[in-house]
Design an enzyme around this catalytic site. Structure first.
Site, PDB file in Angstrom:
ATOM      1  N   CYS A   1       0.853  -1.185   0.000  1.00  0.00           N
ATOM      2  CA  CYS A   1       0.000   0.000   0.000  1.00  0.00           C
ATOM      3  C   CYS A   1       0.888   1.233   0.000  1.00  0.00           C
ATOM      4  O   CYS A   1       1.990   1.224   0.530  1.00  0.00           O
ATOM      5  CB  CYS A   1      -0.948   0.081   1.196  1.00  0.00           C
TER       6      CYS A   1
ATOM      7  N   ARG B   1       3.418  -0.311  -5.074  1.00  0.00           N
ATOM      8  CA  ARG B   1       3.204  -0.875  -3.737  1.00  0.00           C
ATOM      9  C   ARG B   1       1.841  -1.548  -3.592  1.00  0.00           C
ATOM     10  O   ARG B   1       1.540  -2.148  -2.554  1.00  0.00           O
ATOM     11  CB  ARG B   1       3.328   0.222  -2.684  1.00  0.00           C
TER      12      ARG B   1
ATOM     13  N   TRP C   1      -3.073  -2.478  -1.457  1.00  0.00           N
ATOM     14  CA  TRP C   1      -2.848  -3.905  -1.685  1.00  0.00           C
ATOM     15  C   TRP C   1      -3.703  -4.609  -0.640  1.00  0.00           C
ATOM     16  O   TRP C   1      -3.466  -4.471   0.565  1.00  0.00           O
ATOM     17  CB  TRP C   1      -1.371  -4.253  -1.511  1.00  0.00           C
TER      18      TRP C   1
ATOM     19  N   ASN D   1      -1.534   2.079   6.316  1.00  0.00           N
ATOM     20  CA  ASN D   1      -0.785   0.886   5.890  1.00  0.00           C
ATOM     21  C   ASN D   1      -0.533   0.030   7.117  1.00  0.00           C
ATOM     22  O   ASN D   1      -0.302   0.570   8.199  1.00  0.00           O
ATOM     23  CB  ASN D   1       0.586   1.270   5.319  1.00  0.00           C
ATOM     24  N   GLY D   2      -0.476  -1.300   6.921  1.00  0.00           N
ATOM     25  CA  GLY D   2      -0.216  -2.176   8.070  1.00  0.00           C
ATOM     26  C   GLY D   2      -1.468  -2.980   8.388  1.00  0.00           C
ATOM     27  O   GLY D   2      -2.412  -3.024   7.586  1.00  0.00           O
TER      28      GLY D   2
ATOM     29  N   GLU E   1      16.374 -17.864  -8.764  1.00  0.00           N
ATOM     30  CA  GLU E   1      15.973 -16.484  -9.059  1.00  0.00           C
ATOM     31  C   GLU E   1      15.333 -16.380 -10.455  1.00  0.00           C
ATOM     32  O   GLU E   1      14.329 -15.683 -10.635  1.00  0.00           O
ATOM     33  CB  GLU E   1      17.205 -15.567  -8.958  1.00  0.00           C
TER      34      GLU E   1
ATOM     35  N   LYS F   1      11.602 -15.031 -11.153  1.00  0.00           N
ATOM     36  CA  LYS F   1      11.356 -13.886 -12.042  1.00  0.00           C
ATOM     37  C   LYS F   1      10.335 -14.245 -13.109  1.00  0.00           C
ATOM     38  O   LYS F   1       9.399 -13.512 -13.352  1.00  0.00           O
ATOM     39  CB  LYS F   1      12.692 -13.506 -12.678  1.00  0.00           C
TER      40      LYS F   1
ATOM     41  N   GLU G   1       6.752 -14.782 -11.614  1.00  0.00           N
ATOM     42  CA  GLU G   1       6.049 -13.640 -11.026  1.00  0.00           C
ATOM     43  C   GLU G   1       5.608 -12.613 -12.054  1.00  0.00           C
ATOM     44  O   GLU G   1       4.594 -11.950 -11.866  1.00  0.00           O
ATOM     45  CB  GLU G   1       6.840 -12.985  -9.894  1.00  0.00           C
TER      46      GLU G   1
ATOM     47  N   HIS H   1      16.766 -36.309  -8.869  1.00  0.00           N
ATOM     48  CA  HIS H   1      16.059 -36.814  -7.687  1.00  0.00           C
ATOM     49  C   HIS H   1      14.573 -36.485  -7.722  1.00  0.00           C
ATOM     50  O   HIS H   1      13.927 -36.442  -6.667  1.00  0.00           O
ATOM     51  CB  HIS H   1      16.711 -36.250  -6.414  1.00  0.00           C
TER      52      HIS H   1
ATOM     53  N   LYS I   1       5.280  -4.405  -4.055  1.00  0.00           N
ATOM     54  CA  LYS I   1       6.657  -4.209  -3.606  1.00  0.00           C
ATOM     55  C   LYS I   1       6.585  -3.957  -2.103  1.00  0.00           C
ATOM     56  O   LYS I   1       5.600  -3.409  -1.624  1.00  0.00           O
ATOM     57  CB  LYS I   1       7.202  -2.969  -4.316  1.00  0.00           C
TER      58      LYS I   1
HETATM   59  C1  F6R Z   1      11.034 -10.844  -6.397  1.00  0.00           C
HETATM   60  C2  F6R Z   1      10.964  -9.840  -5.353  1.00  0.00           C
HETATM   61  C3  F6R Z   1      10.681 -10.277  -3.973  1.00  0.00           C
HETATM   62  C4  F6R Z   1      11.568  -9.502  -2.978  1.00  0.00           C
HETATM   63  C5  F6R Z   1      11.174  -9.859  -1.552  1.00  0.00           C
HETATM   64  C6  F6R Z   1      12.056  -9.186  -0.534  1.00  0.00           C
HETATM   65  O1  F6R Z   1      11.309 -10.262  -7.626  1.00  0.00           O
HETATM   66  O2  F6R Z   1      11.109  -8.667  -5.601  1.00  0.00           O
HETATM   67  O3  F6R Z   1      10.849 -11.643  -3.837  1.00  0.00           O
HETATM   68  O4  F6R Z   1      12.904  -9.814  -3.222  1.00  0.00           O
HETATM   69  O5  F6R Z   1       9.841  -9.481  -1.345  1.00  0.00           O
HETATM   70  O6  F6R Z   1      11.943  -7.796  -0.585  1.00  0.00           O
HETATM   71  P1  F6R Z   1      13.023  -6.871   0.074  1.00  0.00           P
HETATM   72  O7  F6R Z   1      14.303  -7.066  -0.636  1.00  0.00           O
HETATM   73  O8  F6R Z   1      12.481  -5.488  -0.087  1.00  0.00           O
HETATM   74  O9  F6R Z   1      13.139  -7.277   1.521  1.00  0.00           O
END
Ligand code: F6R
Length: 609
Positions: free
Chosen positions: A2, A27, A73, A99-100, A483, A487, A490, A506, A604
């Site tokens: 948010c 966000r 969010w 937020n929260g 990773e 990527k 997501e 395995h 984010k």
């Molecule tokens: C994936 C991604 C998330 C963040 C995770 C941690 O692309 O962005 O998996 O890496 O939410 O976020 P931070 O680094 O802000 O603690």
């Protein structure tokens, strides 16, 4: 999670608030809303992305020089307009953005309903507006009413409150969810993230947990839940405004991938002493003596940050000779981790606000460990909670999928490994010089990978119809496989799994047939031949292979498609191999007509546990 914006000053508030919301949309984008003070509180809200709110606002012509806004969010309550912030009390005299999570909202709501309050949403946040109204009806002035209300709630909040009868005044309070106040000339801004306001001012004050600020056009009065007169701490952010806009690029994700040479340059600036052969990390110097004594490092992080931590494990064990474990921050405190005063717990986090990572640090502090942060966002909660640390200097990352922050995390982790190896007399000078030289030339090598974007685009085009994909890598490349899969899934919603190549036999190999491609990371490193054997095993099951390699002569007998990246030392190679994977994910999302900056259901900065 948010985004919050507030403004009080001499400009029309609505355009300022909307500009800020657009910067914060990463966000959360389930719904959005604004509330303007103009003798009364006028609220306009809308389900969906900010563009939908824009359309609605065009019909309202909101006038007024103070207001609050929010992009959501969803946690409590489906993403519908009635659950969008700002939320108001019964009489329309108080509006809040929050937020929260208010954990005891159900019992508070029941209590308030019993006292005649009528609720219009399913959210936990609405309870705050009613609580404040209730306290004011009991005769308390605004600040005291907010204090009394916050004393009743359990949970986390970043809160901004606006009152119908208090022109040009906002109140803001923080507990576990970040807030920053921007200081302008006769005007003030409030935001959950500085990127919303840096185009207006870079002089900011971050609120600490338990603090409340009364913000008017004239000034800021700071106090805490339990005391008056908290001193001001204004700091200047040296972020460039351009880093928070996407410039010529179609998406932030692409912009952030393409700017990685500069990001690495910024992450190593002043930290690679090629003449002295040293890694210079001033942020760790204060804890040098404790770092000499530690016998173990635990790296905590979530998602991509956790995978960067796995690369860090290889780096620190190889270059500094210290035993390292990497833990998902979300699991760390539910175990009984063996943490002593000789353990260093290193939190890796782009936002510096991830609730699980922050809680892991709180737990580590409780056990008297040395706590360290590798954080991108200056002044964030994790940066402030840790004993010492190193900033990424990657600039604001806006795309929801982490790209440049991940690369910068690996870059800085390699510097931390050299620093620790030298501090403890473990790392031979020649090896230290090799790593530092490798880092020094890294921006140029990354440029080369990006200049070859065409080879990735061709692969992405060829496999655009795939429904599944396996990512494989061994040793330093295993976390890159994880990773790459994260990527792809997501941003493109293609099912992807990341595995260590050695684990493939395995179980996952059962998935392989001619419609199930594998992206195999196989630079010419110490495990190259083993990885090539794994490729043969996949090919024997007719699985299509895309190889990401440093080997120009890798024949098409081994792989159906080859993406070549420049060669560097094994410990730094992940920085180069991850970039094609970022691009593949980006291209796959765009080819499917998706917005890679705003993948569904994600946000984010995950500030809820
Ligand atoms: C994936 C991604 C998330 C963040 C995770 C941690 O692309 O962005 O998996 O890496 O939410 O976020 P931070 O680094 O802000 O603690």
């Amino acid at each position: 999670m948010c985004g919050i914006v507030g403004y009080v000053g001499n400009k029309q508030a609505a355009p300022v608030l909307m500009g800020g919301l657009r910067k914060l949309e990463y966000r959360g984008y389930d719904s959005a809303g604004v509330c303007i003070q103009n003798g009364r509180l006028t609220t306009v809200r809308s389900e969906g992305k900010i563009a939908a709110l824009d359309l609605k606002l065009a019909k309202h012509h909101l006038q007024g020089t103070s207001g609050i806004a929010h992009t959501r969010w969803a946690t409590h309550g489906v993403p519908e307009e009635r659950n969008a912030h700002p939320h108001r009390d019964c009489s329309g005299s108080v509006a809040v953005v929050h937020n929260g999570i208010i954990e005891n909202f159900l019992e508070l709501r029941e209590e308030l309903t019993g006292k005649g309050h009528i609720f219009h949403s399913d959210t936990d946040s609405e309870v705050l507006a009613h609580l404040i109204e209730h306290e004011m009806e009991a005769g308390l002035p605004a600040l005291q009413a907010i204090r009394a209300s916050l004393a009743c709630v359990r949970g986390t909040y970043g809160l901004v409150v606006i009152f119908k009868d208090l022109p040009q005044t906002l109140f803001t309070a923080r507990m576990g969810s970040p807030l920053v106040i921007g200081i302008g000339d006769g005007e003030h801004y409030i935001a959950s993230d500085p990127s919303a306001i840096i185009e207006h001012t870079r002089d900011v004050m971050f609120l600490d947990d338990g603090e409340i600020a009364c913000v008017s056009s004239e000034g800021i009065t700071l106090c805490a839940l339990d005391r008056e007169d908290v001193p001001h701490r204004i700091q200047h952010l040296d972020w460039e405004v351009e880093t928070a806009s996407r410039g010529e690029h179609a998406h932030f994700m692409l912009k952030e991938i393409m700017e990685q040479p500069q990001v690495i340059e910024n992450s190593i600036r002043g930290r690679v002493d090629l003449i002295g052969g040293r890694a210079v990390l001033g942020g760790l110097d204060d804890v040098r003596d404790r770092l000499k004594e530690i016998d173990r490092i635990v790296i905590v992080g979530c998602g991509s940050a956790y995978y960067a931590g796995l690369v860090g494990e290889y780096l620190i064990e190889e270059l500094a000779g210290i035993s390292v474990e990497v833990e998902l921050a979300s699991e760390f405190r539910y175990r009984k981790p063996i943490i002593t005063e000789r353990t260093a717990v290193l939190a890796v986090s782009q936002s510096g606000e991830t609730a699980d990572t922050l809680e892991a640090i709180v737990e580590a502090k409780r056990k008297r460990a040395l706590t360290l942060g590798l954080v991108n966002t200056v002044g964030s909660s994790i940066a402030r909670a840790t004993d010492a640390g190193v900033y990424n200097h990657a600039g604001p990352e806006i795309g929801v999928a982490s790209t440049k922050a991940f690369v910068s995390q690996m870059t800085v982790l390699s510097l931390i490994a050299v620093y620790l190896g030298q501090l403890r007399g473990f790392l031979p000078e020649s090896k230290a010089r090799e790593v530092l030289a490798g880092l020094h030339e890294m921006p140029e090598l990354v440029e080369k990978v990006l200049a070859n974007r065409g080879q990735v685009t061709r692969v992405a085009e060829k496999y655009r119809g795939m429904e599944n994909c396996l990512f494989l890598g061994r040793k330093y490349q295993a976390p890159i496989a994880y990773e790459g899969a994260l990527k792809l899934k997501e941003v493109s919603y293609i099912h992807a799994e990341g595995y260590s190549s050695g684990e493939m036999k395995h179980g996952p190999i059962a998935l392989i047939d001619k419609s199930f491609p594998s992206i195999v990371l196989c630079p010419q490193d110490s495990v190259y031949e083993k990885t090539c054997s794994n490729i043969s095993e996949l090919r024997a099951r007719k699985g299509p292979i895309i190889a990401v390699t440093t080997c120009g002569s890798m024949s098409h007998v081994q792989a159906d498609d080859v993406i070549i990246v420049p060669h560097t030392m094994e410990a730094l190679q992940p920085i180069l191999t991850v970039i094609p994977l970022q691009l593949i994910a980006y291209e796959a999302a765009v080819a499917r007509g998706l917005d890679p900056d705003k993948p569904r259901n994600l946000a984010k900065s995950v500030t809820v546990e």
